[in-house]
Design an enzyme around this catalytic site. Structure first.
Site, PDB file in Angstrom:
ATOM      1  CG  ASP A 133      32.327  19.146   0.688  1.00 22.66           C
ATOM      2  OD1 ASP A 133      31.622  20.167   0.797  1.00 22.66           O
ATOM      3  OD2 ASP A 133      33.309  18.919   1.407  1.00 22.66           O
ATOM      4  CG  HIS A 161      30.138  14.071   0.581  1.00 26.66           C
ATOM      5  ND1 HIS A 161      30.166  13.815   1.918  1.00 26.66           N
ATOM      6  CD2 HIS A 161      31.374  14.515   0.243  1.00 26.66           C
ATOM      7  CE1 HIS A 161      31.389  14.069   2.383  1.00 26.66           C
ATOM      8  NE2 HIS A 161      32.137  14.498   1.382  1.00 26.66           N
TER       9      HIS A 161
END
Ligand code: NI
Length: 447
Positions: free
Chosen positions: A260, A400
């Protein structure tokens, strides 16, 4: 002889400095990116800004960011308990067009109540002349501002008509008057001059920001000729991503790595460079506001067969914002992704995994069942351990790719799991598990 040297040496120094400047600034444009995430009990803070190695710009961006952060922390510290986490989301958009850098620092703050408070900070920097400029830099003569005002006034009222809204004409007039503060958020696109009026500037707060585009044809006696067209030609190239034969993946357990908050040129590259080694494809849930700055790495990720999903435009909590803002968050991201890879994202992961039941995203909602907490530890070994310990067939791993430790941790986990697992995208996992993903259904894993 000495005299000649006195002239030649400074010239050489100037040439060396100029080429360094060219290489570091004009060519590479942004060199370093600052990314800060804090997820605490009372608040969530996400700050992104580039360091351009230009003292004129960097100082200004930093002091704006710091002042917003201080303001926010003051409010947080004064508050004992919150129902929804308070949020500070700061993002920076940078683009270059004809020797001008357009920089927008966008700040969304949530400190209770019904909506976010939006705030912008815009800088325009003339690279050739090494100075900050404003809209008057683009004007032909002293009458330009008045002429622009008349056009802007007209186009805002047009906007109201087109959107079935009733704007107060006096309000529109005062918000479009030829004053610098009324025109501090603009850019040139392929159609013309794009001006954004902030919420409450030309209409009520509920109407949000108003964006108008004045076509180049109408600007010929207002804007200098050199800015009257956009030389960035949009190449309509059809991108054909790598597709792999899935038949050999049937016998092993499957794991979907998802990343993400990117794309991020530096760190996403580290990941992409090593995926082949593990015969791995992964999924990226990207933020719309980062795509412009990191479009090349996004294109590469897609072309190499990885899946691109949406993580919305500004990382806002969809549970809090209005229906209209949520729709904009989703649509703007779809458009941004499509402008780079040629297709819409196929899946979405809303920030914080928060879904608003009243909003249709028209995509399957992909959540996760292995949370690495990578943003918290920033430790590649901890990230790898967490994945290896929790790995199971059909699992979805949350990571991430804006952190080096996260992508390195993911690769370490792949190294340790490669004999037992295949690493696939969400789409591939669904195909291999014979599962059709339904729009607006939540998936924590795929089995
Ligand atoms: Ni996120």
């Amino acid at each position: 002889m000495k005299r000649v040297l006195k002239i030649i040496i400074p010239i050489i120094i100037i040439i060396v400095l100029a080429s360094l400047f060219y290489f570091f600034f004009l060519r590479k444009q942004l060199i370093k990116e600052v990314s800060i995430i804090k997820d605490e009990e009372k608040y969530y803070l996400k700050i992104d800004y580039p360091i351009l190695y230009n003292s004129k710009i960097d100082k200004k961006i930093k002091s704006y960011v710091n002042s917003k952060k201080d303001e926010f922390m003051k409010i947080v510290n004064k508050t004992d308990k919150v129902t929804h986490k308070y949020e500070l989301l700061i993002q920076t958009e940078v683009h270059k067009n004809k020797d001008i850098l357009y920089i927008t620092v966008l700040n969304n703050t949530y400190t209770g109540g019904a909506h976010y408070i939006k705030d912008y900070y815009n800088l325009y920097y003339d690279i050739k002349e090494d100075k900050l400029v404003d809209i008057t830099h683009f004007f032909k003569d002293d009458n330009s501002f008045n002429k622009l005002y008349k056009l802007a006034h007209y186009y805002v009222l047009e906007y109201a008509t087109a959107n079935n809204k009733n704007f107060d004409e006096a309000w529109v007039r005062s918000g479009t008057e030829p004053k610098l503060e009324n025109y501090d958020y603009f850019t040139f696109n392929n159609k013309g001059l794009n001006i954004t009026f902030k919420p409450y500037q030309v209409a009520s707060y509920a109407d949000g920001e108003i964006k108008i585009t004045i076509p180049y044809e109408e600007l010929s006696d207002i804007i200098k000729d050199e800015y009257l067209s956009n030389n960035i030609e949009k190449k309509e190239e059809k991108l054909i991503p790598e597709i792999r034969d899935l038949s050999k993946y049937k016998d092993k357990k499957l794991l979907a790595f998802t990343f993400d908050d990117g794309p991020n040129t530096e760190t996403t590259k580290i990941l992409l460079d090593s995926l082949n080694k593990y015969d791995a494809k992964v999924t990226f849930f990207v933020l719309g506001n980062r795509i412009n700055r990191h479009s090349e790495i996004l294109k590469r990720a897609y072309l190499e067969g990885n899946q691109i999903g949406s993580h919305t435009y500004n990382h806002k909590n969809l549970k809090i914002i209005s229906y209209e803002s949520a729709e904009r968050e989703i649509n703007d991201t779809n458009n941004a992704i499509k402008s780079v890879i040629g297709v819409n994202p196929s899946i979405i992961r809303p920030p914080y995994g928060n879904v608003n039941p009243n909003i249709n995203t028209n995509m399957p909602i992909i959540l996760w069942n292995i949370d690495t907490l990578d943003w918290k530890y920033r430790d590649k070994n901890k990230v790898a351990d967490k994945i290896v310990e929790n790995a199971r067939d059909g699992a979805i791993v949350l990571l991430h790719d804006i952190y080096k430790s996260s992508v390195e941790g993911a690769l370490l986990a792949m190294e340790r799991l490669k004999d037992e697992y295949y690493f696939v995208t969400i789409e591939e996992m669904a195909i291999l598990k014979n599962k059709t993903l339904e729009n607006d259904q939540k998936y924590f894993n795929i089995k």
